[in-house]
Design a protein around this motif. Structure first.
Motif: not given
Lengths: 105, 533, 113
Positions: B231, B237, B240-242, B324, B328, C61, C111
Motif C-alpha cells: 500500500y 490498508f 480495505d481491512a476494516y 472479511p 482477516l 489486503v 508497491i
C-alpha cells in the motif's frame, strides 16, 4: 453451567493415565482395565467430550471450550494423582456419572 | 543410527540452552504479564467491584451514545478523536477515551486523556469514586506502565521470547507423552521440573494460543512492513481491512456534528437488530468528521465485528466493512481468542484458570533455574543471587502489589482528588517496596514472609470491604450479589494459595543430611535439561 | 601468500579490538550471534513477510495480512535456528542474506499496483 465436557475429559485423561504402566496405581484399584482397553476408552471419552462441547457451546466456541476444559481437567487430574491417586480415579468415575446426569437433565 | 541420534541430541541440547536463556531474560516480565493478563479476564468485574456505590440501570445503546456525545460536545468539542465504549451486560457505564488535537508547536504528541466514565442514562460523570478499575491491570499487561511506545515494544519483545521458549521447550522435552501426568512432590529440583513440565504441557494449546494471539493483537505496531510493500498509503490498508479510514486528517472547516442517534439506529437496522459496541468519532465538529460504529461481536469468536462509517457533518454513509476474507477472519479470531470477550461465565473461569497455569509455568521455570544450581554449602555466584532475588521480588511481591491496588481502593477516601493515580501508585510502591525489603532477609525467610504478606493482603480484602462499604460478604449472601460474593471468594482462594506457598517454603530443609545428599547427587544427572554454554 | 598475510592482519586487528573492548573472541562471536538472531531475525521476518505479501496472488489486503500473521513464526524459528546452527558464518549468511534478498526484491518490484 456447562461443565459436562470438562468432567468427561477428566475421566478420559484418567483412563489414558491407566494405559501407561507408570501411572497405574499400586495397590491396584477395585476395577483396573487392561492398558489397551484404557487407551481406547480414553480417546473415546475425549471424542464424547468434544461432541458434548459442540452441542453445548455451538461450533467454534465448542472447540475452544473443549480444549480449555480438557486442559483444566488435566491440571486438576495431575494434582489429584500426585496427592491421592486412588481418589483421583474415583473422582473420574463420579465425575463421569455426574456429567451424564447433567447432560440429560 | 548413532549419527541421527546425536543430531537429535544436539538439537535438544541447543534448544535447552536457548530455552533457559529466553526464560531467564524475559521470565520476570512474562510472569507479571501473565498474572495481570489473567486478572484482566475479569476487567469489568474488577471495575465494578472498585466502584461499589454504583448501581446503574441498563440503557439502550442509542441513548448511551447520545448522552456520551452530548457530554463530549459540552466539555471538549475540539478533540481529534472520541473512542466511545457503549455499556453492555458486564460494564454498566459508558467509557470514553478522548484524544486531544495535536499541538503543531509541541514537540511530542499529547498523551491520550484518562478514561472518562459516564452514567449512560444522563451523560453525567459517574457518582462514584474515581478509579482506573480493572483497566489498570489490563493496560499494565501490555504496556508495562512505560511510556508509549516503549512499554508495548518491551511487552512484544517478551512475547516473541515466550513464543521461542514454547517452541524450544517442546523440542527439548524428551518424553513429552510418557511424562504427561508425572508430578513428584518433595524431590527438590525434580519436583520443580515436573511442575514446570506439567503446567506447560497440559495447557500447551492455551499457552501457544495466548502467546501467538498476543503478538497478533498489536500486529500493526509490531509488523507494519508488509503493509508498506502493498500500500502506498497506510490508511488504505485500514480502509480495505476494516472498512473505515483510520486517522483521517481534519479539513479545518468547522461543521456541526450531526445527531448520533439516527446513525446508531441506521447501523442497527442494517445489522438486522445487531447491537453497536463502540463508536469512534474522528475530528468531531469538522467538515471531515467521521463516525464509525462497530458492531458487538460478544457472542462470536471474531473480535473484529462489522463496522459502518458515516460522515459526521452530513450523516451520510461513507463506507462499511466488507465481509472479511480468510486472513482477516484469522486475525480477528486470533484477537477474539486472546481477549476472550465471547466467553460466557464457564469459559471465562476456564480462561482464568488456564491463565494461572501459564503464570505457574513461567514462575516454576525461574524457580527451577535456581533449584538446579543451588549447591548447599558452596558460595552462590552473583548471577545466581540476582536470579534468586528477582524471583522473590516478582513471584512473592507482585501479588502483594496487586492486592494493595484493591485495598487502596477501599482505604483511600472516595472523594479525594487524584485517588485513581494514588491507587496505581499503591500497587507499585507496595510491589517494589516489599521487594526491596526482602533483600534485607535471608532467602528462605524472604520467600516465607513475602508470600505470607501477599496472602495476608488478599485475605484482608473481604474484611476491609465489609468494614468500608455496604456490600460486605454477609450482605452479598443475603442480597444474592453474585459479583461481590464471588470476588470475596476468589480473594480468599488466592490468599489460601499464597498461604500454602508460604507454608511449603517454610518446610524446605536448608541442607539435606549426608546420606540423602549422596543419593540426590546420583539422581541429579542432568538428563532432562542439558546446559551447553 | 598474500591472502594469509591479509587474514593474519585482520586477525591481529580483531584481537587488539577485542582486547580494547575487554571481550574475548568467544564473547564477540556470541554477541554477533545474538544480534543476528534478534535484530537480523526480525529484519528477515519482516522482509520475507513483505515479500510474501507482495507476491501472494490473492486480494491485496488478504496477502498483506497473511504475511503479517506468519512473520512471528518466521522470526521465532529463525531466532532458534541461529542458536542451533554451529557455524556463525552460515547463520549470518542465511539471516542477513535473506533479509537483503527479500527486501531487495520487494523494493525492486515496487508497491503492488
Amino acid at each position: 453451567m456447562s461443565l459436562e465436557p470438562g468432567l468427561i475429559s477428566y475421566a478420559a485423561l484418567a483412563s489414558l493415565a491407566l494405559s501407561v504402566m507408570k501411572h497405574r496405581p499400586t495397590p491396584a484399584l477395585a476395577f483396573m482395565p487392561l492398558p489397551t482397553m484404557a487407551r481406547v476408552t480414553g480417546w473415546l471419552l475425549l471424542a464424547v467430550a468434544l461432541l458434548l462441547s459442540l452441542w453445548r457451546f455451538g461450533g467454534p466456541q465448542g472447540v475452544v471450550a473443549w480444549i480449555g476444559q480438557t486442559c483444566v481437567a488435566g491440571a486438576v487430574f495431575v494434582l489429584m494423582l500426585s496427592w491421592r491417586s486412588h481418589a483421583a480415579f474415583t473422582l473420574a468415575v463420579v465425575g463421569f456419572f455426574v456429567a451424564v446426569a447433567m447432560a440429560f437433565a | 543410527m548413532s549419527k541421527a541420534f546425536s543430531g537429535e541430541m544436539r538439537l535438544r541440547q541447543s534448544m535447552a540452552w536457548i530455552h533457559t536463556w529466553l526464560g531467564l531474560l524475559a521470565g520476570w516480565i512474562l510472569f507479571a504479564m501473565f498474572l495481570t493478563g489473567t486478572a484482566s479476564y475479569f476487567r469489568p468485574e474488577i471495575t465494578q467491584w472498585m466502584q461499589p456505590e454504583l448501581r446503574l440501570a441498563p440503557v439502550a445503546p442509542r441513548r448511551a451514545a447520545e448522552t456520551a456525545v452530548a457530554h463530549m460536545q459540552a466539555t471538549s468539542p475540539d478533540d481529534q478523536q472520541w473512542f466511545i465504549y457503549l455499556p453492555n451486560d458486564r460494564t454498566p457505564e459508558t467509557r470514553i477515551f478522548a484524544m486531544p488535537k495535536p499541538d503543531p508547536g509541541a514537540k511530542e504528541p499529547k498523551n491520550r486523556s484518562a478514561e472518562i466514565k459516564l452514567d449512560p442514562a444522563t451523560g453525567a460523570a459517574l457518582n462514584a469514586r474515581d478509579t482506573c478499575g480493572g483497566e489498570h491491570f489490563y493496560r499494565f499487561h501490555f504496556q508495562l506502565q512505560l511510556p508509549h511506545p516503549w512499554g508495548r515494544w518491551l511487552a512484544g519483545l517478551c512475547a516473541i521470547f515466550m513464543l521461542a521458549a514454547i517452541l524450544s521447550g517442546v523440542i527439548t522435552h524428551k518424553r513429552i507423552f510418557a511424562d504427561f501426568f508425572t508430578l513428584r512432590w518433595k524431590k527438590g529440583q525434580r519436583s520443580w521440573l515436573d511442575t514446570h513440565n506439567v503446567s506447560a504441557v497440559l495447557a500447551l494449546p492455551f499457552h501457544a494460543m495466548i502467546t501467538y494471539t498476543g503478538l497478533i493483537a498489536l500486529i500493526v505496531m509490531y509488523m507494519p512492513w508488509p503493509i508498506a510493500a502493498n500500500y502506498a498509503k497506510h490508511a488504505d490498508f485500514y480502509a480495505d481491512a476494516y472498512g473505515r479510514e483510520a486517522d483521517g486528517d481534519a479539513s479545518g472547516k468547522p461543521a456541526a456534528l450531526k445527531p448520533i442517534g439516527p446513525m446508531v439506529d441506521a447501523a442497527s437496522r442494517q445489522w438486522q437488530g445487531g447491537r453497536p459496541r463502540t463508536i469512534v468519532i474522528r475530528n468531531p465538529n469538522d467538515s471531515a468528521a467521521t463516525v464509525t460504529i462497530l458492531r458487538s461481536g460478544a457472542d462470536r469468536l471474531n473480535a473484529r465485528g462489522e463496522s459502518i462509517t458515516y460522515s459526521g457533518a452530513t450523516g451520510a454513509k461513507l463506507s462499511q466493512s466488507s465481509p472479511p476474507g480468510a486472513a482477516l477472519t484469522t486475525a480477528g479470531v486470533m484477537l477474539g481468542l486472546h481477549l476472550g470477550n465471547f466467553a460466557g461465565p464457564v469459559l471465562r473461569w476456564t480462561y482464568f484458570l488456564l491463565g494461572l497455569t501459564g503464570t505457574a509455568m513461567v514462575g516454576t521455570g525461574s524457580l527451577l533455574w535456581t533449584a538446579k544450581r543451588r549447591k548447599p554449602g558452596a558460595k552462590p555466584f552473583f548471577g545466581f543471587r540476582l536470579v534468586e532475588r528477582l524471583n522473590i521480588a516478582t513471584i512473592a511481591c507482585l501479588p502483594a502489589g496487586m492486592a494493595a491496588f484493591l485495598l487502596a481502593n477501599r482505604l483511600i477516601p472516595a472523594g479525594l482528588e487524584g485517588r485513581a493515580a494514588l491507587e496505581v501508585s499503591a500497587m507499585f510502591w507496595t510491589w517494589f517496596g516489599l521487594a526491596a525489603l526482602t533483600l534485607l532477609r535471608p532467602v528462605r525467610c524472604a520467600w516465607v514472609e513475602g508470600l505470607a504478606l501477599s496472602a495476608a493482603a488478599f485475605a484482608a480484602l473481604p474484611l476491609v470491604n465489609m468494614v468500608m462499604t455496604d456490600r460486605g460478604l454477609f450482605t452479598s449472601i443475603a442480597s444474592g450479589d453474585w459479583l461481590f460474593l464471588s470476588f470475596d471468594g476468589a480473594m480468599l482462594a488466592i490468599a489460601a494459595l499464597l498461604g500454602f506457598g508460604s507454608w511449603r517454603a517454610a518446610q524446605v530443609r536448608v541442607a539435606p543430611p549426608r546420606r540423602q545428599r549422596k543419593a540426590a547427587a546420583a539422581e541429579f544427572r542432568p538428563k532432562e535439561l542439558l546446559d551447553v554454554a | 601468500m598474500r591472502k594469509r598475510t591479509l587474514s593474519q592482519g585482520i586477525s591481529v586487528f580483531g584481537q587488539s579490538l577485542s582486547q580494547f573492548f575487554l571481550l574475548s573472541r568467544r564473547g564477540w562471536r556470541m554477541s554477533a550471534r545474538c544480534f543476528t538472531a534478534l535484530v537480523g531475525g526480525y529484519a528477515a521476518a519482516a522482509a520475507m513477510a513483505s515479500l510474501l505479501a507482495r507476491l501472494l496472488p490473492i486480494a491485496r489486503v488478504e496477502a498483506t495480512m497473511w504475511g503479517m500473521i506468519l512473520s512471528f513464526l518466521m522470526f521465532a524459528s529463525l531466532g532458534l535456528w541461529a542458536f542451533h546452527e554451529r557455524r556463525l558464518w552460515k547463520v549470518a549468511l542465511v539471516i542477513w542474506g535473506s533479509t537483503l534478498l527479500s527486501a531487495g526484491i520487494v523494493m525492486a518490484m515496487g508497491i503492488r499496483p
